[in-house]
Design a protein around this motif. Sequence first.
Motif, PDB file in Angstrom:
ATOM      1  N   SER A   1       0.861  -1.177   0.000  1.00 13.52           N
ATOM      2  CA  SER A   1       0.000   0.000   0.000  1.00 13.52           C
ATOM      3  C   SER A   1       0.902   1.233   0.000  1.00 13.52           C
ATOM      4  N   THR A   2       0.347   2.393  -0.270  1.00 11.86           N
ATOM      5  CA  THR A   2       1.126   3.629  -0.207  1.00 11.86           C
ATOM      6  C   THR A   2       1.768   3.748   1.176  1.00 11.86           C
ATOM      7  N   THR A   3       3.053   4.101   1.203  1.00  8.28           N
ATOM      8  CA  THR A   3       3.825   4.062   2.453  1.00  8.28           C
ATOM      9  C   THR A   3       4.639   5.342   2.608  1.00  8.28           C
ATOM     10  N   ARG A   4       4.778   5.779   3.858  1.00 16.63           N
ATOM     11  CA  ARG A   4       5.521   7.007   4.161  1.00 16.63           C
ATOM     12  C   ARG A   4       6.854   6.693   4.848  1.00 16.63           C
ATOM     13  N   PHE A   5       7.905   7.366   4.382  1.00 16.16           N
ATOM     14  CA  PHE A   5       9.241   7.246   4.960  1.00 16.16           C
ATOM     15  C   PHE A   5       9.727   8.661   5.304  1.00 16.16           C
ATOM     16  N   ASN A   6      10.152   8.880   6.522  1.00 18.20           N
ATOM     17  CA  ASN A   6      10.521  10.222   6.976  1.00 18.20           C
ATOM     18  C   ASN A   6      12.015  10.498   6.864  1.00 18.20           C
ATOM     19  N   GLY A   7      12.339  11.744   6.497  1.00 16.17           N
ATOM     20  CA  GLY A   7      13.714  12.222   6.540  1.00 16.17           C
ATOM     21  C   GLY A   7      14.667  11.516   5.603  1.00 16.17           C
ATOM     22  N   VAL A   8      14.233  11.264   4.364  1.00 16.35           N
ATOM     23  CA  VAL A   8      15.067  10.571   3.375  1.00 16.35           C
ATOM     24  C   VAL A   8      15.811  11.608   2.526  1.00 16.35           C
ATOM     25  N   ASN A   9      17.058  11.329   2.230  1.00 11.69           N
ATOM     26  CA  ASN A   9      17.884  12.258   1.452  1.00 11.69           C
ATOM     27  C   ASN A   9      17.485  12.250  -0.022  1.00 11.69           C
ATOM     28  N   VAL A  10      17.133  13.419  -0.552  1.00 14.87           N
ATOM     29  CA  VAL A  10      16.748  13.573  -1.951  1.00 14.87           C
ATOM     30  C   VAL A  10      17.814  14.383  -2.673  1.00 14.87           C
ATOM     31  N   ILE A  11      18.215  13.921  -3.855  1.00 13.54           N
ATOM     32  CA  ILE A  11      19.208  14.629  -4.666  1.00 13.54           C
ATOM     33  C   ILE A  11      18.552  15.151  -5.944  1.00 13.54           C
ATOM     34  N   ASN A  12      19.226  16.087  -6.590  1.00 21.43           N
ATOM     35  CA  ASN A  12      18.778  16.621  -7.874  1.00 21.43           C
ATOM     36  C   ASN A  12      19.608  15.966  -8.968  1.00 21.43           C
ATOM     37  N   THR A  13      18.952  15.156  -9.809  1.00 18.35           N
ATOM     38  CA  THR A  13      19.664  14.399 -10.834  1.00 18.35           C
ATOM     39  C   THR A  13      19.938  15.219 -12.091  1.00 18.35           C
ATOM     40  N   GLY A  14      19.380  16.437 -12.163  1.00 17.95           N
ATOM     41  CA  GLY A  14      19.540  17.237 -13.371  1.00 17.95           C
ATOM     42  C   GLY A  14      20.685  18.218 -13.318  1.00 17.95           C
TER      43      GLY A  14
END
Length: 547
Positions: free
Chosen positions: A531-544
């Motif tokens: 099911s749709t799931t939430r994960f807190n405080g994950v590192n996101v990068i900009n691939t562009g």
Amino acid sequence: MKRREFINLTGLGLGALMIPGFAAFGREVTAEELMNPGIMRSAKKELADAALQAARSKGATYTDVRIGRYLRQFLFTREKNVQNITNAESFGVGIRVIADGTWGFAATHDVTKEGISKCAETAVAIAKANAKIQKEPVILAPVVGAGEVNWETPIEKNAFNIPVKEKIDLLLKVNNAALDNGAGFVTSNLFMVNEQKYFASTDGSYIDQDIHRIWPTFSVTAIDKAEGKFKTRDSLSAPMGMGYEYLDGLASEKTSGPAGLISYRNSYDMVEDATAAAKHANEKLKAKSVDPGKYDLVLDPDHLGLTIHESVGHPLELDRVLGYEANYAGTSFATLDKWQSGDFKYGSDLVNIFADKTQPYSLGKTAFDDEGVKTKEWDLIKDGVLVNYQAIRDQASIINETESHGCAYADNWNSVQFQRMPNVSLRPGKEKLSALDMIKGVDKGIYIVGRGSYSIDQQRYNFQFGGQLFYEIKNGEIVGMLDDVAYQSNTQEFWNSCVQICDEDDYRLFGTFFDGKGQPSQVSAVSHGSSTTRFNGVNVINTGRRI
């Protein structure tokens, strides 16, 4: 894998020849020949008995025989044109034996009593030759013979019965829908598989199974000529263990979710999805590039399935854990000592992940595996703790199991069966919670839909995942589309950041036809539910962004 799928699904000219499982698959046949009934079940039993007797007479202490007829149909279109139509059939016998405590395997397309008997004798000779360097004898977990059993995927419409013209018309309609709504390019594909497998063994099993799978998919590209940019959006379909009824697109099987996205379960409206895809691809051309940083992620099942596959499914394959796959597929961080400790926190207390080859509509659903073991469900991670692996008959004793988990598979009659990933899924949450409700509780986050590019290390620990669609969440609301998004984490850190899971009403399947493993390489089909799931405080990068 994403790059491979791109090559496999959209490569022109080579078409189906570039797809694992279709290349050199067998003889080309007509669509009508795919509907031939094959040999009678009684004839299969006679042939199997001939193999069992021949192997026993040469000294085998165990033998299993797989008489297989494998059918494939692949349709590929681009814009207004049909690019390729492939119909293939492969028919033969694979025989596996234990002699002098060692495995031997041989296969033949000479499906006669004489041909099969000779093949069985060859398998025994190979086992005896292997025994000269075998250090320890093979130990098989016991199996009670099933007797004579027949099982079929419960389909309503055999996809091979549907005229090719009707299927091509659907794909061209899909393409037209995308082009009419702003797509510059579009490819669409339809994969159909039928495995007719007869298994017999010295344990007393004679199991006849008729297995069907289907996968409709497309890729839409939008172009901004002025800026020299393009963006794509692939289909949000999941391959399923169903017949052609999957493409009926029943309204009762779809719901509207966050950002107005349509979610499909157990049915799929390909034209509707292609229409939306063209609009999404054009919207991506104007989407805001993400600001790197920490975000709470809300992951749709069609995205999370790939993360489950790579960060849970593969590392909990026991042969990988033991190092048997090190030369090709890699090893695993989830080593035996972590399992033996009894308290290794793979994820948060909410994380309950199970293996199951009995899930309705899943790609891995069968009644018995390719060792004649009745399929079942078992826990891999319970309340966040690693509790088990995936094991077959000659592995079960290593982890103190008294029976196989029933997850042996071979992709063709001339391939030896070995441990393959069953359906590996995340249990839904117990409390009533929709994806929209979940988003209302997020202050700074990103909602991610669809499978994208990914990278993961050889131990299945450090990873990076992209997706198809990304939506920025601020103060509990979706405020617009984002682009250039990927998240980075390691398996244990990621699953321990899981804080919410939607309930069973949101549970959907993700899957693939082309999970590769082994040397020589084989492919298998597997589903992953969540099911749709939430994960807190994950590192996101900009691939562009480029440095």
